[in-house]
Design an enzyme around this catalytic site. Structure first.
Site, PDB file in Angstrom:
ATOM      1  N   GLU A 212       0.827  -1.199   0.000  1.00 21.25           N
ATOM      2  CA  GLU A 212       0.000   0.000   0.000  1.00 21.25           C
ATOM      3  C   GLU A 212       0.865   1.255   0.000  1.00 21.25           C
ATOM      4  OE1 GLU A 212      -2.300  -3.027   2.598  1.00 21.25           O
ATOM      5  OE2 GLU A 212      -0.236  -2.593   1.995  1.00 21.25           O
TER       6      GLU A 212
ATOM      7  N   CYS B 121      -0.995   0.440   7.414  1.00 20.20           N
ATOM      8  CA  CYS B 121      -1.378   0.734   6.022  1.00 20.20           C
ATOM      9  C   CYS B 121      -2.808   1.241   5.935  1.00 20.20           C
ATOM     10  CB  CYS B 121      -1.199  -0.524   5.171  1.00 20.20           C
ATOM     11  SG  CYS B 121       0.525  -0.992   4.946  1.00 20.20           S
TER      12      CYS B 121
END
Length: 367
Positions: free
Chosen positions: A60, A92
């Protein structure tokens, strides 16, 4: 828990692309799974990320960095639920919130208790639409090693066999016998590049003197850890495994009866040892797998020989079977394969099949 929003056909299409991307670093991300992430804005991919070699940064983070300001209002496709636990860097899930994405589509669920459901909860609390479980089975298939290690505290075990047309895996007293052609053998080397470790018994080493490395051009540095079941430390110092131990790690699973002088010679060559327990004269495989998981190994491919394959099958420790079929016939003194396409252990289902030149391939998993 909030209900998941419905998935669209575009969601499935972009998730399939994220899953393909996740394969890029299979076997290279240490204890973390190889996750793929795409940032999509107005139907265009503006950011791509895959878990970095070594496990950090996460996918991510990589995808958001590439997308930059274009992430605001976009959709993120992530093959595993975004992490929710704090380390030295924020989770994330929070990174996605801070980037301003409006929608997150996830595939596989994460069994890690620090994550499970919590990543999606962070996103929903920030007003982000969440779609869960899109192509979850396909994503989970690629990260099965991580999922099994998380849930069962052992690596995923793949049994790879090349079986001749008459159901044999070799011929007694002749060492390695070629069963498949060049295309199938190249595919087997791709599998080596994507796994954490290869495991064989000492009988195979003494008979064949294998290298167990990945020898495809450009992938030589992706050779996995080599593991030998060798209670008495019989591995010859002149073997290809021992002589290359400083270039590609070799772990020898030994019992208390291992000769100290032989161990010292092998250690001088760079060979490492795992002290194991024995049961009925054999290495205790469940305990060995626990020790390998503790070292961060999530996937193990068992390549030989018949006794070793049979031991893993007998102990119900095989999760995946990769079966190559060759057109050659072994004939007299052949070593019978422990299984065949029409004689699989209970509970296994076929998930893919292919042809590589004149040879066949089928893959079976326990759901």
């Amino acid at each position: 828990m909030a209900a998941s929003a419905p998935a669209t056909e575009d969601d499935r299409r972009f998730m399939a692309a994220a899953i393909r991307l996740s394969r890029k670093h299979l076997g290279l991300t240490a204890t973390n799974p190889s996750v793929g992430t795409l940032i999509v804005r107005d139907g265009i991919i503006v950011g791509r990320g895959v878990t970095a070699i070594g496990g950090r940064p996460h996918a991510e983070t990589e995808a958001l960095a590439e997308a930059g300001a274009l992430a605001r209002g976009a959709t993120a496709y992530v093959t595993l639920e975004p992490c929710a636990h704090h380390g030295r860097t924020p989770p994330c899930a929070n990174a996605l919130v801070n980037a301003g994405v409006s929608r997150v589509v996830g595939a596989a669920a994460d069994p890690d208790e620090r994550v499970s459901g919590k990543g999606y909860a962070i996103l929903r609390a920030a007003g982000i639409e969440v779609v869960e479980g899109v192509l979850a089975d396909k994503a989970a298939d690629l990260m099965a090693g991580y999922l099994i290690r998380s849930e069962r505290k052992r690596p995923e075990v793949t049994l790879k066999l090349a079986v001749s047309d008459d159901g044999m895996i070799g011929r007694e007293g002749e060492g390695q016998v070629t069963i498949t052609g060049a295309i199938a053998r190249a595919q087997a080397h791709v599998m080596r590049a994507e796994t954490d470790a290869i495991l064989v018994g000492i009988g195979t080493v003494l008979e064949d003197d294998p290298a167990l490395t990945c020898r495809l051009p450009g992938l030589e540095d992706r050779s996995p850890v080599r593991i030998v079941l060798d209670r008495a430390a019989k591995l010859p110092g002149v073997s290809r495994l021992a002589r290359s131990a400083r270039q590609v790690p070799v772990l020898v699973a030994v019992g208390p009866e291992a000769d100290p002088a032989q161990r010292a010679e092998l250690e001088s060559l760079g060979v490492q040892f795992i002290a194991t327990e024995t049961y009925e004269g054999r290495i205790a495989l469940p305990e060995l797998l626990e020790d390998l998981a503790a070292r961060g190994i999530a996937t193990v491919m068992v390549e030989g020989g018949a006794a070793t394959a049979g031991a893993f099958l007998d102990e119900n420790l095989v999760d995946r079977i990769a079966l190559f079929g060759g057109a050659v016939r072994i004939g007299p003194r052949g070593i019978a394969a422990p299984l065949a396409r029409d004689h699989m252990p209970d509970g296994f289902v076929e998930i893919r099949a292919a042809s590589y030149g004149p040879d066949t391939y089928s893959e079976w998993v326990r759901p």
